[in-house]
Design an enzyme around this catalytic site. Sequence first.
Site, PDB file in Angstrom:
ATOM      1  N   GLU A   1      43.650  28.147  46.598  1.00 14.84           N
ATOM      2  CA  GLU A   1      42.864  28.600  45.409  1.00 14.84           C
ATOM      3  C   GLU A   1      41.961  29.823  45.886  1.00 14.84           C
ATOM      4  O   GLU A   1      40.996  29.387  46.809  1.00 14.84           O
ATOM      5  CB  GLU A   1      42.003  27.453  45.069  1.00 14.84           C
ATOM      6  CG  GLU A   1      42.815  26.328  44.710  1.00 14.84           C
ATOM      7  CD  GLU A   1      43.111  26.520  43.246  1.00 14.84           C
ATOM      8  OE1 GLU A   1      42.864  27.523  42.639  1.00 14.84           O
ATOM      9  OE2 GLU A   1      43.672  25.375  42.664  1.00 14.84           O
TER      10      GLU A   1
ATOM     11  N   CYS B   1      34.263  30.820  41.939  1.00 13.85           N
ATOM     12  CA  CYS B   1      35.429  31.458  41.805  1.00 13.85           C
ATOM     13  C   CYS B   1      35.770  31.806  40.364  1.00 13.85           C
ATOM     14  O   CYS B   1      36.309  32.920  40.025  1.00 13.85           O
ATOM     15  CB  CYS B   1      36.454  30.709  42.258  1.00 13.85           C
ATOM     16  SG  CYS B   1      36.427  28.990  41.690  1.00 13.85           S
TER      17      CYS B   1
HETATM   18  P1  NAD Z   1      36.570  32.679  53.246  1.00  9.47           P
HETATM   19  O1  NAD Z   1      37.965  32.566  53.069  1.00  9.47           O
HETATM   20  O2  NAD Z   1      35.794  33.475  54.038  1.00  9.47           O
HETATM   21  O3  NAD Z   1      36.290  31.184  53.960  1.00  9.47           O
HETATM   22  C1  NAD Z   1      37.004  29.907  53.359  1.00  9.47           C
HETATM   23  C2  NAD Z   1      37.116  28.818  54.608  1.00  9.47           C
HETATM   24  O4  NAD Z   1      38.446  29.332  55.495  1.00  9.47           O
HETATM   25  C3  NAD Z   1      35.871  28.674  55.611  1.00  9.47           C
HETATM   26  O5  NAD Z   1      35.952  27.342  55.624  1.00  9.47           O
HETATM   27  C4  NAD Z   1      36.300  29.331  56.965  1.00  9.47           C
HETATM   28  O6  NAD Z   1      35.721  29.069  58.129  1.00  9.47           O
HETATM   29  C5  NAD Z   1      37.635  29.365  56.652  1.00  9.47           C
HETATM   30  N1  NAD Z   1      38.546  30.212  57.628  1.00  9.47           N
HETATM   31  C6  NAD Z   1      38.312  31.383  57.907  1.00  9.47           C
HETATM   32  N2  NAD Z   1      39.184  31.810  58.586  1.00  9.47           N
HETATM   33  C7  NAD Z   1      40.185  31.010  58.784  1.00  9.47           C
HETATM   34  C8  NAD Z   1      41.886  31.131  59.362  1.00  9.47           C
HETATM   35  N3  NAD Z   1      42.171  32.144  59.965  1.00  9.47           N
HETATM   36  N4  NAD Z   1      42.291  29.882  59.188  1.00  9.47           N
HETATM   37  C9  NAD Z   1      41.904  28.997  58.494  1.00  9.47           C
HETATM   38  N5  NAD Z   1      40.710  28.907  57.827  1.00  9.47           N
HETATM   39  C10 NAD Z   1      39.752  29.930  58.023  1.00  9.47           C
HETATM   40  O7  NAD Z   1      35.935  32.365  51.916  1.00  9.47           O
HETATM   41  P2  NAD Z   1      34.458  32.094  51.546  1.00  9.47           P
HETATM   42  O8  NAD Z   1      33.802  33.235  51.612  1.00  9.47           O
HETATM   43  O9  NAD Z   1      33.846  30.848  52.142  1.00  9.47           O
HETATM   44  O10 NAD Z   1      34.700  31.777  49.998  1.00  9.47           O
HETATM   45  C11 NAD Z   1      34.405  32.786  48.820  1.00  9.47           C
HETATM   46  C12 NAD Z   1      35.882  32.954  48.368  1.00  9.47           C
HETATM   47  O11 NAD Z   1      36.532  31.632  47.755  1.00  9.47           O
HETATM   48  C13 NAD Z   1      35.458  33.943  46.887  1.00  9.47           C
HETATM   49  O12 NAD Z   1      36.687  34.978  47.011  1.00  9.47           O
HETATM   50  C14 NAD Z   1      35.796  32.821  45.880  1.00  9.47           C
HETATM   51  O13 NAD Z   1      36.145  33.300  44.640  1.00  9.47           O
HETATM   52  C15 NAD Z   1      36.826  31.803  46.435  1.00  9.47           C
HETATM   53  N6  NAD Z   1      36.640  30.620  45.646  1.00  9.47           N
HETATM   54  C16 NAD Z   1      37.967  30.206  44.970  1.00  9.47           C
HETATM   55  C17 NAD Z   1      38.098  28.970  44.445  1.00  9.47           C
HETATM   56  C18 NAD Z   1      38.936  28.318  43.633  1.00  9.47           C
HETATM   57  O14 NAD Z   1      39.143  27.367  43.191  1.00  9.47           O
HETATM   58  N7  NAD Z   1      40.064  29.363  43.274  1.00  9.47           N
HETATM   59  C19 NAD Z   1      36.673  28.233  44.626  1.00  9.47           C
HETATM   60  C20 NAD Z   1      35.647  28.799  45.124  1.00  9.47           C
HETATM   61  C21 NAD Z   1      35.750  29.877  45.826  1.00  9.47           C
END
Ligand code: NAD
Length: 470
Positions: free
Chosen positions: A243, A277
């Site tokens: 997501e 999101c």
């Molecule tokens: P992000 O991708 O920076 O981080 C998300 C998670 O991934 C964190 O826990 C982070 O530590 C982890 N992560 C980072 N690198 C990784 C790797 N290489 N392997 C595994 N895990 C890793 O995103 P964010 O800034 O926390 O979230 C914001 C984004 O999420 C926005 O784009 C938003 O639209 C999206 N979002 C989507 C939904 C949905 O349901 N579609 C819901 C909420 C947020």
Amino acid sequence: MKTYNVSINGELKTSTDTFEVKNPATDEVIGFAPISNEEEVKEAIEAAKAAQKDWAAQSDKYRKGKLMEAAKVLEDNTEYLAQWITKEQGKAMAGPGSMFEMQACVGWTQVPASLDLPVEVVFEDEARRDELHRKPVGVVGAIAPWNWPLMIAIWQIMPSLRAGNTVVIKPSEYTTIGTLEMVRLLNTVLPAGVLNSIAGGGKVGAMLVESKDVDKIMFTGSTSTARKIIEASGNNMARLTLECGGNDPAIILPGTDMTSKAGDLFWGAFINQGQTCACAKRLYVHENDYENVINILNDVSGQMAMGNGMDEGVLLGPIQNKMQFDKVVDLVEDAKANGARVIRGGKATGGAGYFYPITLIADVDNGSRIVDEEQFGPVLPIIKYKTVEEAIQKANDTRTGLGASVWSDNIDEATKVAQQIESGTVWINQHGAIHPMVPFGGVKDSGYGVEFGIEGLKSVTQPRVISIKK
Ligand code: NAD
């Protein structure tokens, strides 16, 4: 100041390697979160793997009962966990804020507890009968973001547990403590090893998603991280539900009476300061209605108090972190430099905390960064269109496709437009109105797989066919 603990195999683990967690409304340190090392990540995955067979062997009734006990724990600790959400994430306790997030946690736990996946007879004739059974996938690695930290963790955890999987969750490094505390409390009613937590940043997340012993990844976050997870799954064949972000369009059809709908549109765009999101992130308005809609939205925006989310009467908090705050500032400054008209806001509040006011921006179009990029903050660009076809074309002119909305007094007309939008969901006269029974997921760069309801439950199972010769 306290250091919070991860939960592994039903036990709390202390760590000497920690990082500071700050309140985004005050910039004050509110606690220390642990950083899991490689050994601890392995330990958590092993605990989940060891517990999985027994958990899966339990009856559906037993697991449903455990989820209902978990829902009760969330209910009993609503205020405590909501306060963590506000202190750590920033959203207000009131309005569609932290207490609302906790109510959602309860709902998204009770609903999977009520769902069943009975055996389906997919084919039968005089010679054979073919049955489709749903088995758990195994160990689920859950990677959560910082915007709705507890609710999204629950979306990942509860269907997985209901289906007989066990879970290792890594919360975002920006919102770790609330999730660790929630997992600690849930462990008071769950068998040891069924739900484990680890903590840290992307490096720790990578250890989880790259493990050979993880069978499924539930991920919510950015598209760039999702791509890394897809790469890792090339080695371990982990099943993925991704997501990712969106840049949701909202189209108001010509002549729509927005007075009664303005409150819903406001929250559809600004819930959680726009850090959602599936928020409306681009608003398309017909040229004849343009100034009127701007005035209506401006009036509603003026009624919403922003401040420290712990204070009474506050409905909107700060942006959660500096990285996101800087991004919002950069996008608004770019729009201003390119001739956009700022209706309200448009300049950081100043002082402690990452406060940025509700910002409405007019006279922008596709092709400007504030329209083309996901701002993920309290800013809404409002774009003028001449024909509905033009609005649809501009709405679809993006690599993302999570949500979208169409606003109209004529549901048939709105539905015709909705059919032409490229996104996982199109809401009519509402935006972001997710429900635990209704599948939710994205198209294009917004990810793949769906969560919620029966479809979401299926996605944490493995189909197994039993084919019987008669
Ligand atoms: P992000 O991708 O920076 O981080 C998300 C998670 O991934 C964190 O826990 C982070 O530590 C982890 N992560 C980072 N690198 C990784 C790797 N290489 N392997 C595994 N895990 C890793 O995103 P964010 O800034 O926390 O979230 C914001 C984004 O999420 C926005 O784009 C938003 O639209 C999206 N979002 C989507 C939904 C949905 O349901 N579609 C819901 C909420 C947020």
